[in-house]
Design a protein around this motif. Structure first.
Motif, PDB file in Angstrom:
ATOM      1  N   ASP A   1      51.383   5.417  45.558  1.00 46.14           N
ATOM      2  CA  ASP A   1      52.703   5.449  46.184  1.00 46.14           C
ATOM      3  C   ASP A   1      53.592   6.569  45.626  1.00 46.14           C
ATOM      4  OD1 ASP A   1      53.319   4.523  43.681  1.00 46.14           O
ATOM      5  OD2 ASP A   1      54.278   2.658  44.349  1.00 46.14           O
ATOM      6  N   GLY A   2      53.043   7.390  44.720  1.00 49.60           N
ATOM      7  CA  GLY A   2      53.795   8.513  44.179  1.00 49.60           C
ATOM      8  C   GLY A   2      54.502   8.244  42.871  1.00 49.60           C
ATOM      9  N   THR A   3      54.476   7.002  42.399  1.00 47.94           N
ATOM     10  CA  THR A   3      55.065   6.704  41.098  1.00 47.94           C
ATOM     11  C   THR A   3      54.100   7.121  39.989  1.00 47.94           C
ATOM     12  OG1 THR A   3      54.139   4.465  41.143  1.00 47.94           O
ATOM     13  CG2 THR A   3      56.390   4.777  41.996  1.00 47.94           C
ATOM     14  N   LEU A   4      54.647   7.425  38.818  1.00 53.58           N
ATOM     15  CA  LEU A   4      53.802   7.789  37.687  1.00 53.58           C
ATOM     16  C   LEU A   4      52.986   6.586  37.222  1.00 53.58           C
ATOM     17  CD1 LEU A   4      56.274  10.045  35.710  1.00 53.58           C
ATOM     18  CD2 LEU A   4      54.068  10.762  36.638  1.00 53.58           C
ATOM     19  N   ASP A   5      51.724   6.828  36.883  1.00 52.92           N
ATOM     20  CA  ASP A   5      50.808   5.779  36.443  1.00 52.92           C
ATOM     21  C   ASP A   5      50.995   5.563  34.941  1.00 52.92           C
ATOM     22  OD1 ASP A   5      48.748   4.097  35.826  1.00 52.92           O
ATOM     23  OD2 ASP A   5      47.152   5.546  36.263  1.00 52.92           O
ATOM     24  N   THR A   6      51.683   4.510  34.554  1.00 57.63           N
ATOM     25  CA  THR A   6      52.009   4.281  33.151  1.00 57.63           C
ATOM     26  C   THR A   6      50.810   3.796  32.334  1.00 57.63           C
ATOM     27  OG1 THR A   6      52.821   2.072  33.703  1.00 57.63           O
ATOM     28  CG2 THR A   6      54.454   3.858  33.593  1.00 57.63           C
ATOM     29  N   THR A   7      49.663   3.552  32.959  1.00 60.34           N
ATOM     30  CA  THR A   7      48.456   3.260  32.186  1.00 60.34           C
ATOM     31  C   THR A   7      47.856   4.543  31.619  1.00 60.34           C
ATOM     32  OG1 THR A   7      46.882   3.464  34.033  1.00 60.34           O
ATOM     33  CG2 THR A   7      47.970   1.323  33.723  1.00 60.34           C
ATOM     34  N   PHE A   8      48.414   5.675  32.012  1.00 63.10           N
ATOM     35  CA  PHE A   8      47.950   6.986  31.564  1.00 63.10           C
ATOM     36  C   PHE A   8      48.898   7.475  30.478  1.00 63.10           C
ATOM     37  CE2 PHE A   8      47.388  11.676  32.339  1.00 63.10           C
ATOM     38  CZ  PHE A   8      46.022  11.732  32.118  1.00 63.10           C
ATOM     39  N   ASN A   9      48.493   7.317  29.235  1.00 63.66           N
ATOM     40  CA  ASN A   9      49.283   7.738  28.074  1.00 63.66           C
ATOM     41  C   ASN A   9      50.616   7.001  27.955  1.00 63.66           C
ATOM     42  OD1 ASN A   9      49.490   9.395  25.720  1.00 63.66           O
ATOM     43  ND2 ASN A   9      50.952  10.711  26.794  1.00 63.66           N
ATOM     44  N   GLY A  10      50.742   5.858  28.627  1.00 60.66           N
ATOM     45  CA  GLY A  10      51.955   5.060  28.515  1.00 60.66           C
ATOM     46  C   GLY A  10      53.099   5.502  29.396  1.00 60.66           C
TER      47      GLY A  10
ATOM     48  N   GLY B   1      52.397   8.135  32.086  1.00 56.47           N
ATOM     49  CA  GLY B   1      51.881   8.899  33.221  1.00 56.47           C
ATOM     50  C   GLY B   1      51.832  10.382  32.958  1.00 56.47           C
ATOM     51  N   MET B   2      52.297  10.805  31.766  1.00 60.27           N
ATOM     52  CA  MET B   2      52.360  12.235  31.434  1.00 60.27           C
ATOM     53  C   MET B   2      51.696  12.510  30.088  1.00 60.27           C
ATOM     54  SD  MET B   2      56.282  13.183  32.573  1.00 60.27           S
ATOM     55  CE  MET B   2      57.042  11.867  31.606  1.00 60.27           C
ATOM     56  N   VAL B   3      50.975  13.620  30.009  1.00 62.58           N
ATOM     57  CA  VAL B   3      50.393  14.076  28.755  1.00 62.58           C
ATOM     58  C   VAL B   3      50.770  15.538  28.565  1.00 62.58           C
ATOM     59  CG1 VAL B   3      48.273  14.545  27.471  1.00 62.58           C
ATOM     60  CG2 VAL B   3      48.439  12.500  28.893  1.00 62.58           C
TER      61      VAL B   3
ATOM     62  N   ASN C   1      31.828  11.126  34.903  1.00 62.66           N
ATOM     63  CA  ASN C   1      32.086   9.971  34.038  1.00 62.66           C
ATOM     64  C   ASN C   1      33.548   9.555  34.038  1.00 62.66           C
ATOM     65  OD1 ASN C   1      33.291  11.974  32.531  1.00 62.66           O
ATOM     66  ND2 ASN C   1      31.743  11.979  30.913  1.00 62.66           N
ATOM     67  N   GLY C   2      34.363  10.177  34.883  1.00 66.03           N
ATOM     68  CA  GLY C   2      35.763   9.816  35.012  1.00 66.03           C
ATOM     69  C   GLY C   2      36.704  10.582  34.116  1.00 66.03           C
ATOM     70  N   ARG C   3      36.179  11.342  33.160  1.00 61.52           N
ATOM     71  CA  ARG C   3      37.044  12.128  32.288  1.00 61.52           C
ATOM     72  C   ARG C   3      37.625  13.322  33.048  1.00 61.52           C
ATOM     73  NH1 ARG C   3      32.716  11.952  27.323  1.00 61.52           N
ATOM     74  NH2 ARG C   3      33.197   9.849  26.576  1.00 61.52           N
ATOM     75  N   LEU C   4      38.751  13.817  32.564  1.00 58.35           N
ATOM     76  CA  LEU C   4      39.430  14.945  33.193  1.00 58.35           C
ATOM     77  C   LEU C   4      39.284  16.181  32.308  1.00 58.35           C
ATOM     78  CD1 LEU C   4      42.710  13.074  34.153  1.00 58.35           C
ATOM     79  CD2 LEU C   4      40.871  13.727  35.723  1.00 58.35           C
ATOM     80  N   VAL C   5      39.001  17.311  32.923  1.00 60.49           N
ATOM     81  CA  VAL C   5      38.924  18.578  32.198  1.00 60.49           C
ATOM     82  C   VAL C   5      39.919  19.546  32.830  1.00 60.49           C
ATOM     83  CG1 VAL C   5      37.468  20.444  31.349  1.00 60.49           C
ATOM     84  CG2 VAL C   5      36.478  18.187  31.757  1.00 60.49           C
TER      85      VAL C   5
ATOM     86  N   TYR D   1      40.130  15.122  28.595  1.00 60.05           N
ATOM     87  CA  TYR D   1      40.879  13.890  28.358  1.00 60.05           C
ATOM     88  C   TYR D   1      40.043  12.678  28.773  1.00 60.05           C
ATOM     89  CZ  TYR D   1      44.822  17.172  28.344  1.00 60.05           C
ATOM     90  OH  TYR D   1      45.662  18.227  28.077  1.00 60.05           O
ATOM     91  N   ASN D   2      40.208  11.614  28.033  1.00 55.52           N
ATOM     92  CA  ASN D   2      39.629  10.339  28.438  1.00 55.52           C
ATOM     93  C   ASN D   2      40.426   9.764  29.609  1.00 55.52           C
ATOM     94  OD1 ASN D   2      37.587  10.161  26.332  1.00 55.52           O
ATOM     95  ND2 ASN D   2      39.310   9.868  24.913  1.00 55.52           N
ATOM     96  N   LYS D   3      39.936   8.678  30.177  1.00 54.32           N
ATOM     97  CA  LYS D   3      40.575   8.091  31.358  1.00 54.32           C
ATOM     98  C   LYS D   3      42.011   7.643  31.086  1.00 54.32           C
ATOM     99  CE  LYS D   3      36.173   6.421  33.235  1.00 54.32           C
ATOM    100  NZ  LYS D   3      35.386   5.220  33.622  1.00 54.32           N
ATOM    101  N   ASP D   4      42.310   7.324  29.818  1.00 56.80           N
ATOM    102  CA  ASP D   4      43.655   6.851  29.485  1.00 56.80           C
ATOM    103  C   ASP D   4      44.599   7.987  29.102  1.00 56.80           C
ATOM    104  OD1 ASP D   4      42.672   7.588  27.021  1.00 56.80           O
ATOM    105  OD2 ASP D   4      42.963   5.640  26.065  1.00 56.80           O
ATOM    106  N   GLY D   5      44.115   9.242  29.176  1.00 58.21           N
ATOM    107  CA  GLY D   5      44.955  10.384  28.853  1.00 58.21           C
ATOM    108  C   GLY D   5      44.837  10.874  27.429  1.00 58.21           C
ATOM    109  N   SER D   6      44.106  10.156  26.578  1.00 60.57           N
ATOM    110  CA  SER D   6      43.897  10.616  25.203  1.00 60.57           C
ATOM    111  C   SER D   6      42.891  11.759  25.185  1.00 60.57           C
ATOM    112  CB  SER D   6      43.400   9.463  24.329  1.00 60.57           C
ATOM    113  OG  SER D   6      42.157   8.967  24.809  1.00 60.57           O
ATOM    114  N   LEU D   7      42.987  12.601  24.163  1.00 57.16           N
ATOM    115  CA  LEU D   7      42.043  13.704  24.028  1.00 57.16           C
ATOM    116  C   LEU D   7      40.653  13.168  23.720  1.00 57.16           C
ATOM    117  CD1 LEU D   7      44.210  16.190  21.941  1.00 57.16           C
ATOM    118  CD2 LEU D   7      43.416  16.534  24.287  1.00 57.16           C
TER     119      LEU D   7
END
Length: 230
Positions: A22-31, A33-35, A57-61, A79-85
């Motif tokens: 819906d365009g809102t920031l995903d707070t499950t991503f680094n708490g 939605g931003m890294v 595997n779902g990770r982001l590069v 980054y892992n799926k949760d936004g951590s390195l």
């Protein structure tokens, strides 16, 4: 979404945001939605993210540019799926790489069918001021793939003063195709899987198209279902 952000001290850093449908920031991503990731160790880093992919595997590069002393280098961050390195990648999730002794810019990234990563852009090269097409291939741990080109790197000179690489794709047969411009004409290069130029492509692996008498820029490329290139 990736790009850059400036902090209060004027430091330019990688910025990665994840949104819900819906365009809102995903707070499950680094708490939040931003890294935000600092790459350079300079007092005022100049880090700029240019492209992002999601791996199988779902990770982001994320690939982009960072400052290294007086020159710019390419930078990759996973980054892992949760936004951590992802600390299994490079050094604490970060890889920096230069093609030569002058400025390098990486603008495009893909994951091959074998999970290796290919980044594309341009390099000023050593001993000259003109840019060349540049490709690098990495193993899944972030190390350069020594089976590709020279130590994992390939540069291509079109004998022009301006050679700027912009986009890379892997073709259905496993070969790599890169698009950009040379002397302000559309330019394409096709490479074999080991990074050598594919001489079955326009006789030398390199193709130019002059569209008009003024400047022409190729920025993106794709392969259609019928294998033709656009």
């Amino acid at each position: 979404a990736v790009g850059n952000t400036y902090n209060a001290k004027g430091m330019k850093q990688f910025a990665l945001l994840r949104y819900n449908l819906d365009g809102t920031l995903d707070t499950t991503f680094n708490g939040t939605g931003m890294v935000i990731t600092k790459i350079s160790d300079l007092a005022v880093p100049v880090d700029d993210a240019k492209a992002v992919i999601q791996q199988s595997n779902g990770r982001l590069v994320v690939v982009g540019v960072t400052a290294s002393g007086v020159n710019n280098d390419c930078a990759l961050v996973r980054y892992n799926k949760d936004g951590s390195l992802d600390e299994t990648f490079g050094e604490q999730g970060i890889v920096t790489m230069g093609f030569g002794t002058k400025d390098d810019t990486c603008l495009s990234i893909i994951q091959q069918a074998d999970d290796k990563l290919v980044v594309a852009g341009e390099t000023a090269g050593a001993g000259n001021d003109k840019a060349d097409f540049a490709l690098a291939r990495f193993n899944t741990d972030g190390s350069l793939d020594s089976s590709f080109g020279s130590g994992g790197k390939v540069t291509t000179d079109f004998n022009g003063t301006v050679n700027n690489g912009r986009s890379v794709i892997q073709l259905a047969d496993g070969k790599l195709l890169m698009a950009g411009y040379s002397d302000y004409n559309f330019a394409l290069t096709r490479y074999n899987t080991d990074g050598s130029l594919d001489t079955t492509f326009d006789a030398d692996g390199k193709l130019f198209v002059d569209i008009a008498s003024d400047r022409d820029y190729a920025i993106s490329v794709l392969q259609q279902a019928d294998d033709q290139l656009v």
